[in-house]
Design a protein around this motif. Structure first.
Motif, PDB file in Angstrom:
ATOM      1  N   SER A 150       0.287  10.405  -5.173  1.00  0.00           N
ATOM      2  CA  SER A 150       1.525  10.303  -4.399  1.00  0.00           C
ATOM      3  C   SER A 150       1.209  10.210  -2.917  1.00  0.00           C
ATOM      4  CB  SER A 150       2.432  11.512  -4.667  1.00  0.00           C
ATOM      5  OG  SER A 150       1.792  12.706  -4.275  1.00  0.00           O
ATOM      6  N   PRO A 151       2.131   9.634  -2.140  1.00  0.00           N
ATOM      7  CA  PRO A 151       1.970   9.544  -0.693  1.00  0.00           C
ATOM      8  C   PRO A 151       2.446  10.819  -0.018  1.00  0.00           C
ATOM      9  CG  PRO A 151       3.986   8.454  -1.332  1.00  0.00           C
ATOM     10  CD  PRO A 151       3.351   8.956  -2.605  1.00  0.00           C
ATOM     11  N   PRO A 152       2.260  10.941   1.288  1.00  0.00           N
ATOM     12  CA  PRO A 152       2.830  12.083   2.008  1.00  0.00           C
ATOM     13  C   PRO A 152       4.357  12.071   1.899  1.00  0.00           C
ATOM     14  CG  PRO A 152       1.227  10.924   3.380  1.00  0.00           C
ATOM     15  CD  PRO A 152       1.472  10.064   2.181  1.00  0.00           C
ATOM     16  N   ASP A 153       4.944  13.256   1.893  1.00  0.00           N
ATOM     17  CA  ASP A 153       6.404  13.351   1.901  1.00  0.00           C
ATOM     18  C   ASP A 153       6.964  12.581   3.095  1.00  0.00           C
ATOM     19  OD1 ASP A 153       6.140  14.955  -0.275  1.00  0.00           O
ATOM     20  OD2 ASP A 153       6.772  16.816   0.713  1.00  0.00           O
TER      21      ASP A 153
ATOM     22  N   ILE B 118      10.800  -1.285  -5.942  1.00  0.00           N
ATOM     23  CA  ILE B 118      10.811  -0.252  -6.972  1.00  0.00           C
ATOM     24  C   ILE B 118       9.536   0.556  -6.831  1.00  0.00           C
ATOM     25  CG2 ILE B 118       9.842  -1.823  -8.715  1.00  0.00           C
ATOM     26  CD1 ILE B 118      11.531  -0.213 -10.800  1.00  0.00           C
ATOM     27  N   ALA B 119       9.660   1.880  -6.897  1.00  0.00           N
ATOM     28  CA  ALA B 119       8.497   2.732  -6.683  1.00  0.00           C
ATOM     29  C   ALA B 119       8.636   4.036  -7.453  1.00  0.00           C
ATOM     30  CB  ALA B 119       8.321   3.029  -5.194  1.00  0.00           C
ATOM     31  N   GLU B 120       7.506   4.548  -7.927  1.00  0.00           N
ATOM     32  CA  GLU B 120       7.439   5.887  -8.497  1.00  0.00           C
ATOM     33  C   GLU B 120       7.138   6.869  -7.360  1.00  0.00           C
ATOM     34  OE1 GLU B 120       4.636   5.521 -12.245  1.00  0.00           O
ATOM     35  OE2 GLU B 120       4.145   4.019 -10.717  1.00  0.00           O
ATOM     36  N   PRO B 121       7.919   7.921  -7.198  1.00  0.00           N
ATOM     37  CA  PRO B 121       7.593   8.910  -6.172  1.00  0.00           C
ATOM     38  C   PRO B 121       6.207   9.527  -6.368  1.00  0.00           C
ATOM     39  CG  PRO B 121       9.837   9.207  -6.935  1.00  0.00           C
ATOM     40  CD  PRO B 121       9.213   8.204  -7.851  1.00  0.00           C
ATOM     41  N   ILE B 122       5.835   9.759  -7.627  1.00  0.00           N
ATOM     42  CA  ILE B 122       4.470  10.128  -7.997  1.00  0.00           C
ATOM     43  C   ILE B 122       4.049   9.159  -9.096  1.00  0.00           C
ATOM     44  CG2 ILE B 122       2.969  11.896  -8.987  1.00  0.00           C
ATOM     45  CD1 ILE B 122       4.835  14.015  -7.883  1.00  0.00           C
TER      46      ILE B 122
ATOM     47  N   GLN C  44       0.830  -1.198   0.000  1.00  0.00           N
ATOM     48  CA  GLN C  44       0.000   0.000   0.000  1.00  0.00           C
ATOM     49  C   GLN C  44       0.871   1.257   0.000  1.00  0.00           C
ATOM     50  OE1 GLN C  44      -3.283   0.349  -0.041  1.00  0.00           O
ATOM     51  NE2 GLN C  44      -4.132  -1.632   0.553  1.00  0.00           N
ATOM     52  N   GLY C  45       0.270   2.375  -0.402  1.00  0.00           N
ATOM     53  CA  GLY C  45       0.948   3.644  -0.189  1.00  0.00           C
ATOM     54  C   GLY C  45       0.881   4.659  -1.288  1.00  0.00           C
ATOM     55  N   GLY C  46       0.845   4.243  -2.553  1.00  0.00           N
ATOM     56  CA  GLY C  46       0.989   5.195  -3.642  1.00  0.00           C
ATOM     57  C   GLY C  46      -0.255   5.988  -3.970  1.00  0.00           C
ATOM     58  N   TYR C  47      -1.428   5.382  -3.833  1.00  0.00           N
ATOM     59  CA  TYR C  47      -2.689   5.993  -4.263  1.00  0.00           C
ATOM     60  C   TYR C  47      -3.526   6.272  -3.025  1.00  0.00           C
ATOM     61  CZ  TYR C  47      -7.121   6.368  -6.924  1.00  0.00           C
ATOM     62  OH  TYR C  47      -8.311   6.789  -7.476  1.00  0.00           O
ATOM     63  N   ARG C  48      -3.361   7.459  -2.478  1.00  0.00           N
ATOM     64  CA  ARG C  48      -3.974   7.770  -1.193  1.00  0.00           C
ATOM     65  C   ARG C  48      -5.475   8.014  -1.287  1.00  0.00           C
ATOM     66  NH1 ARG C  48      -1.697  12.347   3.047  1.00  0.00           N
ATOM     67  NH2 ARG C  48      -3.037  11.773   4.823  1.00  0.00           N
ATOM     68  N   TYR C  49      -5.944   8.597  -2.379  1.00  0.00           N
ATOM     69  CA  TYR C  49      -7.328   9.044  -2.468  1.00  0.00           C
ATOM     70  C   TYR C  49      -8.326   7.914  -2.222  1.00  0.00           C
ATOM     71  CZ  TYR C  49     -11.543  11.296  -4.336  1.00  0.00           C
ATOM     72  OH  TYR C  49     -12.808  11.808  -4.500  1.00  0.00           O
ATOM     73  N   ARG C  50      -8.007   6.707  -2.662  1.00  0.00           N
ATOM     74  CA  ARG C  50      -8.907   5.575  -2.453  1.00  0.00           C
ATOM     75  C   ARG C  50      -8.267   4.482  -1.589  1.00  0.00           C
ATOM     76  NH1 ARG C  50     -13.381   6.435  -5.338  1.00  0.00           N
ATOM     77  NH2 ARG C  50     -13.209   7.886  -7.097  1.00  0.00           N
ATOM     78  N   SER C  51      -7.267   4.862  -0.826  1.00  0.00           N
ATOM     79  CA  SER C  51      -6.606   3.919   0.061  1.00  0.00           C
ATOM     80  C   SER C  51      -7.490   3.608   1.271  1.00  0.00           C
ATOM     81  CB  SER C  51      -5.284   4.525   0.555  1.00  0.00           C
ATOM     82  OG  SER C  51      -4.778   3.822   1.665  1.00  0.00           O
ATOM     83  N   PRO C  52      -7.373   2.401   1.844  1.00  0.00           N
ATOM     84  CA  PRO C  52      -8.093   2.123   3.100  1.00  0.00           C
ATOM     85  C   PRO C  52      -7.608   2.996   4.248  1.00  0.00           C
ATOM     86  CG  PRO C  52      -6.587   0.335   2.537  1.00  0.00           C
ATOM     87  CD  PRO C  52      -6.656   1.223   1.353  1.00  0.00           C
ATOM     88  N   PHE C  53      -6.460   3.645   4.059  1.00  0.00           N
ATOM     89  CA  PHE C  53      -5.907   4.524   5.099  1.00  0.00           C
ATOM     90  C   PHE C  53      -6.119   6.011   4.779  1.00  0.00           C
ATOM     91  CE2 PHE C  53      -2.569   0.991   4.771  1.00  0.00           C
ATOM     92  CZ  PHE C  53      -3.295   0.132   5.589  1.00  0.00           C
TER      93      PHE C  53
ATOM     94  N   GLN D   3       9.016   9.687 -14.925  1.00  0.00           N
ATOM     95  CA  GLN D   3       8.138  10.842 -15.083  1.00  0.00           C
ATOM     96  C   GLN D   3       8.460  11.969 -14.108  1.00  0.00           C
ATOM     97  OE1 GLN D   3       3.987  10.230 -15.921  1.00  0.00           O
ATOM     98  NE2 GLN D   3       4.298   8.139 -16.617  1.00  0.00           N
ATOM     99  N   THR D   4       9.085  11.661 -12.964  1.00  0.00           N
ATOM    100  CA  THR D   4       9.283  12.668 -11.917  1.00  0.00           C
ATOM    101  C   THR D   4      10.652  13.334 -11.963  1.00  0.00           C
ATOM    102  OG1 THR D   4       9.887  10.833 -10.443  1.00  0.00           O
ATOM    103  CG2 THR D   4       7.652  11.703 -10.259  1.00  0.00           C
ATOM    104  N   GLY D   5      11.531  12.902 -12.863  1.00  0.00           N
ATOM    105  CA  GLY D   5      12.881  13.437 -12.891  1.00  0.00           C
ATOM    106  C   GLY D   5      12.999  14.789 -13.565  1.00  0.00           C
TER     107      GLY D   5
END
Length: 424
Positions: free
Chosen positions: A221-224, A209-213, A168-177, A247-249
């Motif tokens: 994106s998750p919280p900083d 491996i993860a995309e920052p956004i 979990q973590g990348g997509y906050r808007y529909r996350s269970p958290f 994409q974020t570079g």
């Protein structure tokens, strides 16, 4: 030849699974600045930039002149069996900008190929085929990168050369958290990461491996700081961390040159592509020297880092740095987000406006808050009809993606906001 005839020829010889935008797809015939003109003579303000790839815009003299100078030598290609001056110079600059100790660089032709290379390095270095990835992620269309893509809409096959566990973590808007505070959200995602490692792996995981956004995932994106907290757990197990900066570079997020820097962590490797070439095909991996050198078999790249691509990329990177386009992305990105949130304030169809710098997502929803991909299609089409090109993505195809060239002007921001207000 008009669009209709070309579309018929396209469908006859191109795969059915190649996505095309719009009910009536368009061909881009010429471009300048941030505007493109289609084959039928209609001009558009481009706010998707070839999927963030035309990062500096179109017809930039400094970049075009550099490419022409290489063309004039007659050496378009040599392969990595020969020394390539522009490749070495570009690698030196990227290694320094990466902040990774003793960094080395390997060039590829795309982000997909860069991520495949990073996976090969990590699995070889750790002698493990286990990989951690984020839900809602996208890392490419090749065999291993499809496996680590946490989005069913882009997963062409369930077969895989690696064993993947998704966290979990990348997509906050529909996350269970989603209703937790930033700090508690991070804690919950860290706990999930630890549980996934302990329950779904044998422990000796090669990498995360993860995309920052998340790009295709709808610029979510998750919280900083979340990946910094993740890195503490990964370090306990000796797991490598790879940041997918395709994409974020290059300063697109505005606040940092690399997206991962928002999390206070230096990854073991970063992958890159898209904006570096401003339209030329180039990608790559920058990694710790010991990680990069762990391959013992013979290898080379026929096309990766070729003289044309690296000459153009070096000119692009120099232009970006010389004109401080990162600061421009921060300033105008903030105006875009503020303007879009003002528009969204009395429009319940807009569930979320999010992003950093010139990576902005607008999530469209129904009356019950459920994803509404039909609305996203309507916005995509409506914007084009009014002279603005935007992108579309998200897990449910209901997010408008906004990522104009980083040379964007204030007047163009206001023009786009006016169109989007009208469409929405």
């Amino acid at each position: 030849m008009g669009h209709e005839e070309l579309l018929a020829r396209h469908r006859a010889v191109m795969p059915d699974w190649i996505a095309l935008y719009y009910d009536q797809p368009i061909e881009l015939a010429s471009a300048s600045g941030r505007r493109v003109t289609d084959r039928e003579g209609r001009t558009y303000l481009d706010f998707f930039a070839g999927i963030l790839t035309n990062a500096i815009g179109y017809d930039v003299a400094e970049i075009s002149d550099a490419i022409r100078s290489q063309l004039d030598t007659g050496v378009l290609h040599s392969s990595t069996l020969y020394l390539i001056r522009s490749q070495v110079e570009l690698a030196e600059k990227i290694a320094e900008l990466s902040g990774i100790p003793d960094a080395k660089v390997f060039f590829t032709n795309s982000g997909t190929e860069a991520n495949e290379t990073a996976l090969m390095l990590a699995t070889q270095f750790r002698r493990s085929d286990q990989v951690l990835a984020l839900r809602n992620s996208y890392h490419g269309r090749a065999f291993a990168t499809v496996a680590i893509t946490g989005n069913r809409g882009w997963s062409a096959s369930s077969l895989s050369p690696v064993k993947v566990s998704f966290v979990q973590g990348g997509y906050r808007y529909r996350s269970p958290f989603k209703d937790l505070s930033d700090a508690d959200y991070v804690k919950a995602c860290v706990a999930d990461l630890r549980e996934v490692i302990e329950t779904t792996t044998a422990g000796d995981v090669a990498c995360m491996i993860a995309e920052p956004i998340q790009g295709v995932g709808g610029f979510s994106s998750p919280p900083d700081g979340m990946f910094g907290a993740f890195k503490e757990v990964l370090d306990e197990y000796g797991i490598l961390f790879i940041s997918d900066e395709v994409q974020t570079g290059w300063g697109r997020t505005g606040e940092h040159f690399w997206g991962i820097q928002a999390h206070g962590v230096t990854p073991d490797a970063m992958t890159f592509a898209k904006g570096l070439g401003n339209g030329l095909a180039i990608g790559g991996v920058v990694a710790r020297g010991d990680l990069m050198d762990c391959i013992t078999a013979n290898s080379l790249s026929t096309f990766g880092g070729n003289p044309i691509a690296t000459t153009g990329a070096l000119a692009t990177l120099n232009y970006l740095l010389d004109h401080d386009l990162q600061a421009n992305a921060a300033k105008l990105g903030a105006r875009l987000v503020d303007g879009l949130r003002e528009i969204a304030a009395n429009r319940p169809a807009v569930g979320d406006v999010r992003g950093k710098g010139l990576m902005i997502g607008v999530e469209l929803v129904g009356a019950d808050g459920a994803p509404d991909p039909a609305k996203a299609v309507a916005v995509l089409e409506g914007a084009r009809e009014r002279g603005l090109l935007v992108g579309k993505g998200g897990l449910y195809g209901n997010v408008i993606r906004i990522a104009p060239p980083m040379t964007l002007t204030e007047d163009e921001v206001e023009e786009a906001l006016g169109i989007l207000k009208d469409v929405l």
